[in-house]
Write a protein that holds these residues in place. Structure first.
Motif, short mmCIF file in Angstrom:
data_model
loop_
_atom_site.label_atom_id
_atom_site.label_comp_id
_atom_site.label_asym_id
_atom_site.label_seq_id
_atom_site.Cartn_x
_atom_site.Cartn_y
_atom_site.Cartn_z
N VAL A 2 0.85 -1.18 0.00
CA VAL A 2 0.00 0.00 0.00
C VAL A 2 0.89 1.23 0.00
N VAL A 3 0.63 2.12 -0.87
CA VAL A 3 1.40 3.35 -0.98
C VAL A 3 0.53 4.48 -0.43
N ILE A 4 1.09 5.20 0.54
CA ILE A 4 0.37 6.32 1.12
C ILE A 4 0.94 7.60 0.56
N VAL A 5 0.09 8.38 -0.01
CA VAL A 5 0.53 9.65 -0.59
C VAL A 5 0.28 10.74 0.44
N MET A 6 1.32 11.48 0.79
CA MET A 6 1.20 12.53 1.79
C MET A 6 1.19 13.88 1.11
N SER A 7 0.31 14.73 1.57
CA SER A 7 0.28 16.09 1.05
C SER A 7 1.40 16.89 1.70
N ASP A 8 1.65 18.09 1.20
CA ASP A 8 2.68 18.96 1.77
C ASP A 8 2.38 19.27 3.24
N PHE A 9 1.11 19.51 3.53
CA PHE A 9 0.71 19.81 4.91
C PHE A 9 1.00 18.63 5.83
N ARG A 11 3.26 16.30 5.42
CA ARG A 11 4.70 16.18 5.60
C ARG A 11 5.21 17.21 6.61
N MET A 12 4.72 18.45 6.53
CA MET A 12 5.14 19.47 7.49
C MET A 12 4.71 19.08 8.91
N LEU A 13 3.52 18.59 9.05
CA LEU A 13 3.02 18.16 10.35
C LEU A 13 3.82 16.99 10.89
N ASP A 14 4.13 16.06 10.05
CA ASP A 14 4.93 14.90 10.46
C ASP A 14 6.33 15.33 10.89
N ASP A 15 6.95 16.24 10.15
CA ASP A 15 8.28 16.75 10.51
C ASP A 15 8.24 17.50 11.85
N PHE A 16 7.18 18.29 12.05
CA PHE A 16 7.05 19.05 13.29
C PHE A 16 7.04 18.12 14.50
N PHE A 17 6.21 17.08 14.47
CA PHE A 17 6.09 16.21 15.63
C PHE A 17 7.29 15.28 15.82
N LYS A 18 8.08 15.05 14.78
CA LYS A 18 9.30 14.27 14.94
C LYS A 18 10.34 15.06 15.73
#
Length: 125
Positions: A2-9, A11-18
Motif C-alpha cells: 500500500v502506498v500512502i501519498v502525503m500532502s505537503d501539509f 509532511r510538514m506536520l509529520d516533521d514538526f512532531f518528529k
C-alpha cells in the motif's frame, strides 16, 4: 503493498512532531488567574507586615484587663514576649477570653501562660 501519498501539509506536520520537544510546566507559567495573583500579593503583604513592639505591662495590669474582658465578653489583642532569631515579633493573638487554667489563660481554645504575655489591649472595634 500500500502506498500512502502525503500532502505537503501532512509532511510538514509529520516533521514538526518528529522534532517537537515539550517545555513541560514552563508553558503554563503565564496562566495564573488574577484572583490567584491577588491572593499571593495579600499573603506577601501580610508576611512583610512589621509589628510594632508595645510596652511591657505588669502582671497586675494584665490580670485586670483579662478579667475585665472575660467578665464583659470583650475581644482582646495579646502581644507575647516572644521574638524570633531575627528580632521579629510574631502576630498578636486576637480573641475572647474563654477561661483560666492554673497559670494559663484560654483564648480561642489556645492556652497562653500569664508569664508569656507582654501586652494586652481590649478591642473596641
Amino acid at each position: 503493498m500500500v502506498v500512502i501519498v502525503m500532502s505537503d501539509f501532512d509532511r510538514m506536520l509529520d516533521d514538526f512532531f518528529k522534532n517537537y520537544q515539550d517545555r513541560g510546566m514552563k508553558k503554563w507559567a503565564g496562566f495564573y488567574l488574577s484572583d490567584h495573583t491577588q491572593k499571593i500579593e495579600q499573603e506577601e503583604q501580610q508576611n512583610n507586615k512589621v509589628i510594632k513592639s508595645r510596652p511591657i505591662q505588669t502582671a497586675e495590669e494584665v490580670g485586670m484587663l483579662l478579667f475585665q474582658a472575660f467578665e464583659n465578653h470583650l475581644e482582646v489583642d495579646i502581644q507575647l514576649k516572644q521574638v524570633d532569631v531575627n528580632g521579629v515579633i510574631p502576630a498578636s493573638i486576637v480573641g475572647f477570653v474563654g477561661g483560666y487554667q492554673q497559670d494559663n489563660v484560654v483564648i480561642n481554645d489556645q492556652q497562653i501562660k500569664f508569664e508569656d504575655i507582654k501586652n494586652i489591649q481590649i478591642r473596641t472595634e
